[in-house]
Scaffold this motif. Sequence first.
Motif, PDB file in Angstrom:
ATOM      1  N   TYR A 101       0.868  -1.186   0.000  1.00 51.44           N
ATOM      2  CA  TYR A 101       0.000   0.000   0.000  1.00 51.44           C
ATOM      3  C   TYR A 101       0.899   1.228   0.000  1.00 51.44           C
ATOM      4  O   TYR A 101       1.693   1.432   0.925  1.00 51.44           O
ATOM      5  CB  TYR A 101      -0.902   0.001   1.236  1.00 51.44           C
ATOM      6  N   CYS A 102       0.775   2.049  -1.024  1.00 46.89           N
ATOM      7  CA  CYS A 102       1.590   3.258  -1.136  1.00 46.89           C
ATOM      8  C   CYS A 102       0.738   4.478  -0.806  1.00 46.89           C
ATOM      9  O   CYS A 102      -0.227   4.789  -1.510  1.00 46.89           O
ATOM     10  CB  CYS A 102       2.164   3.385  -2.541  1.00 46.89           C
ATOM     11  N   ALA A 103       1.085   5.161   0.284  1.00 46.81           N
ATOM     12  CA  ALA A 103       0.374   6.366   0.709  1.00 46.81           C
ATOM     13  C   ALA A 103       1.161   7.593   0.292  1.00 46.81           C
ATOM     14  O   ALA A 103       2.393   7.559   0.199  1.00 46.81           O
ATOM     15  CB  ALA A 103       0.187   6.361   2.226  1.00 46.81           C
ATOM     16  N   PHE A 165       3.134  -1.212   4.243  1.00 47.16           N
ATOM     17  CA  PHE A 165       2.615   0.157   4.157  1.00 47.16           C
ATOM     18  C   PHE A 165       3.816   1.068   3.977  1.00 47.16           C
ATOM     19  O   PHE A 165       4.728   1.097   4.807  1.00 47.16           O
ATOM     20  CB  PHE A 165       1.852   0.516   5.435  1.00 47.16           C
ATOM     21  N   LEU A 166       3.830   1.814   2.885  1.00 50.24           N
ATOM     22  CA  LEU A 166       4.954   2.718   2.654  1.00 50.24           C
ATOM     23  C   LEU A 166       4.463   4.093   2.219  1.00 50.24           C
ATOM     24  O   LEU A 166       3.333   4.246   1.757  1.00 50.24           O
ATOM     25  CB  LEU A 166       5.920   2.130   1.614  1.00 50.24           C
ATOM     26  N   PHE A 167       5.324   5.065   2.396  1.00 54.45           N
ATOM     27  CA  PHE A 167       5.035   6.430   1.963  1.00 54.45           C
ATOM     28  C   PHE A 167       5.808   6.724   0.672  1.00 54.45           C
ATOM     29  O   PHE A 167       7.012   6.457   0.578  1.00 54.45           O
ATOM     30  CB  PHE A 167       5.434   7.449   3.026  1.00 54.45           C
ATOM     31  N   TYR A 168       5.106   7.275  -0.290  1.00 60.73           N
ATOM     32  CA  TYR A 168       5.701   7.675  -1.567  1.00 60.73           C
ATOM     33  C   TYR A 168       6.911   8.576  -1.332  1.00 60.73           C
ATOM     34  O   TYR A 168       7.956   8.437  -1.983  1.00 60.73           O
ATOM     35  CB  TYR A 168       4.630   8.405  -2.378  1.00 60.73           C
ATOM     36  N   GLU A 169       6.778   9.497  -0.382  1.00 63.94           N
ATOM     37  CA  GLU A 169       7.834  10.479  -0.124  1.00 63.94           C
ATOM     38  C   GLU A 169       9.141   9.816   0.311  1.00 63.94           C
ATOM     39  O   GLU A 169      10.227  10.267  -0.059  1.00 63.94           O
ATOM     40  CB  GLU A 169       7.381  11.475   0.944  1.00 63.94           C
TER      41      GLU A 169
END
Length: 269
Positions: A101-103, A165-169
């Motif tokens: 999941y990319c937030a 769960f990862l952050f795009y940034e």
Amino acid sequence: MHCEMVWQIENDLDFKTVENVILIHRFPIIDLCLSMGDLSLMGVVADTLTLPNDIRDIATRYSTLTIDNLAKSEGRRFIRSHLPISLLSPSFFQSGCKVIYCARNPKDLVVSYYHILQFFKPKESESVSFKAFWNAFRSNWTIYSPYFEHLKEAWKKRNEKNFMFLFYEDTMKDLKQGIVNMAEFLGKELTNDQQERLVDYLNIDRFKKNKSVNCQHLCDLGVASTKNEFIREGGSGGWRKYFFGDLEVEVEEWISENLKNTDLVFPKD
């Protein structure tokens, strides 16, 4: 970018296949298969135009992007979705599949979303100001809304087995480390040379020119705008060109209100 990263890691950096097979045919979008009905219409569109054979072949192949074909396909499958977890299969976390999941910070996300609208629906979006689109987004009038409910569902599942769960940034800030983290999650080992080659391949300046991912074929088919780009800047912080003054106050208040009583914090850009 993350989808291409995943596909390349799992396929041992198969840059040759990419030259002939666009990303959506290697990594189909399940909600597109559900919402667009008979995708063979892409082939019908192609038949009305004078096009190179490679573009015609791409259009015809869209007809294979169906739920039935996904269900029948054998071997490892790569499937994308923009749907919230609650609208996916109830067995999602028991099936054994790997889920990523990319937030993304909503300020940059809404800017990107606005430009995607201009790419796919240029005539309808020409008269829509960014402020109007922002108001629609925060009012949950856009597809895949509401944003924060979507995000919170995934955040609650972040410690589930086989879920990343990862952050795009974070990925854009350190692409090589993002590749290392992804490979580890997928159970793959990359040499330092492979990591460097993938970093170079995913470099935003090269990525924008990669016809396998930049949706140029949709422009050739006349279903997307030649005046706008599917892949624009990458990175983070571009929201500052759009959210300033009262709009910046609005978006910050909206974020703070929706993150109340959570421990979710977006990375600093």
